[in-house]
Structure formats: structure tokens, C-alpha cells
Design a protein around this motif. Sequence first.
Motif, PDB file in Angstrom:
ATOM      1  N   THR A  50     -40.338  28.256  19.860  1.00 14.20           N
ATOM      2  CA  THR A  50     -39.858  29.632  19.973  1.00 14.20           C
ATOM      3  C   THR A  50     -39.642  30.193  18.572  1.00 14.20           C
ATOM      4  N   ILE A  51     -40.196  31.378  18.330  1.00 13.73           N
ATOM      5  CA  ILE A  51     -40.129  31.993  17.016  1.00 13.73           C
ATOM      6  C   ILE A  51     -39.470  33.364  17.146  1.00 13.73           C
ATOM      7  N   TRP A  67     -51.367  29.959  13.995  1.00 17.19           N
ATOM      8  CA  TRP A  67     -50.625  31.140  13.589  1.00 17.19           C
ATOM      9  C   TRP A  67     -51.018  32.323  14.449  1.00 17.19           C
ATOM     10  N   TYR A  68     -50.178  33.354  14.391  1.00 17.98           N
ATOM     11  CA  TYR A  68     -50.343  34.531  15.231  1.00 17.98           C
ATOM     12  C   TYR A  68     -50.358  35.773  14.368  1.00 17.98           C
ATOM     13  N   VAL A  79     -42.989  32.717  22.284  1.00 13.75           N
ATOM     14  CA  VAL A  79     -42.840  31.377  22.853  1.00 13.75           C
ATOM     15  C   VAL A  79     -44.229  30.758  22.977  1.00 13.75           C
ATOM     16  N   ILE A  80     -44.429  29.644  22.266  1.00 13.93           N
ATOM     17  CA  ILE A  80     -45.702  28.936  22.278  1.00 13.93           C
ATOM     18  C   ILE A  80     -45.525  27.698  23.150  1.00 13.93           C
ATOM     19  N   THR A  88     -46.508  33.631  24.718  1.00 14.63           N
ATOM     20  CA  THR A  88     -46.032  34.907  25.240  1.00 14.63           C
ATOM     21  C   THR A  88     -45.120  35.564  24.207  1.00 14.63           C
ATOM     22  N   LEU A  89     -45.157  36.875  24.187  1.00 14.46           N
ATOM     23  CA  LEU A  89     -44.246  37.671  23.369  1.00 14.46           C
ATOM     24  C   LEU A  89     -43.516  38.583  24.339  1.00 14.46           C
ATOM     25  N   ASN A  90     -42.217  38.382  24.451  1.00 10.37           N
ATOM     26  CA  ASN A  90     -41.404  39.147  25.390  1.00 10.37           C
ATOM     27  C   ASN A  90     -41.962  39.046  26.812  1.00 10.37           C
ATOM     28  N   GLY A  91     -42.463  37.854  27.176  1.00  7.07           N
ATOM     29  CA  GLY A  91     -42.965  37.599  28.523  1.00  7.07           C
ATOM     30  C   GLY A  91     -44.414  37.979  28.764  1.00  7.07           C
TER      31      GLY A  91
END
Length: 134
Positions: A50-51, A67-68, A79-80, A88-91
Motif C-alpha cells: 500500500t502506497i 512502478w506506476y 494498493v498493489i 487499484t487506486l481508490n478502489g
Amino acid sequence: AFSIQLVALEPARLSGDGTGPTEHFETSPGSPGVLEVGIGTGLVPPHTVTIGPSTNPRVGLAGGDLWYALTVPDGQELVIDFEKKSATLNGEYINTAMRGRWPDLARKSNTFTFTADAIGPTATFAVDTYLTYP
């Protein structure tokens, strides 16, 4: 930078099937860091990373970097999921923003190096894992 190592005192109680205990490792807010995730002779399949708020976050591993190309806004988390090979980013699924390749994770110990082009003052980088039998 710092390292954390976990040692399981009672490995016979660890299931690894998703019903057993989990461990959480986290960097200090607002700074990059190194997390060493491993338990003695047990197996450690890191399930999620989680980042927090950051720009172009990168996870460095011995098996390769991941990386993203995106910005994680304040109040949101990237969340990876290494088990599902998704992020996912914010779901919302954002696999198209991924650069690099999914690394091959070691079964006993993994060292995660977290960096980003910019890191928010409250951002943390965290690894969550299930503990399993050796």
C-alpha cells in the motif's frame, strides 16, 4: 532508510491460507524507505503493498522494479496485490499505469525499497503479508 525483520515464535500456528495471522510493515510518514519482510525459516508471500500520497511511486525488489506512472492524491492509496497481480487506486483498477514487470518474490524473505518522484508528508509505504508454515 531502515529495515524490519519479523521472527515467528510459534510457526506451527501460522496457516497461510488467508485465515491465519497477518503482519504489517510500514515506513515512516513522508519518507522513502526499505522494508525487509521475512520470518526465520517460514515462508512469506507478500500479498499487498500500500502506497500513500506520492507521484510515480516505485517498488524495488531483487526480482525487478515495479512502478506506476501516476499521482496518488492526498487521502487515497495505491494498493498493489502481488497474489492477483493487480493494482487499484481508490478502489479503481489501474494496471495500465504499471511500468516494469511483476517480480518473482522469494519464498522466505523479500526486501522492498520504496521511492517516488515526490512523496507527500503523510505518505507511508506498507507491506501486508500472511504468515505460513515453513
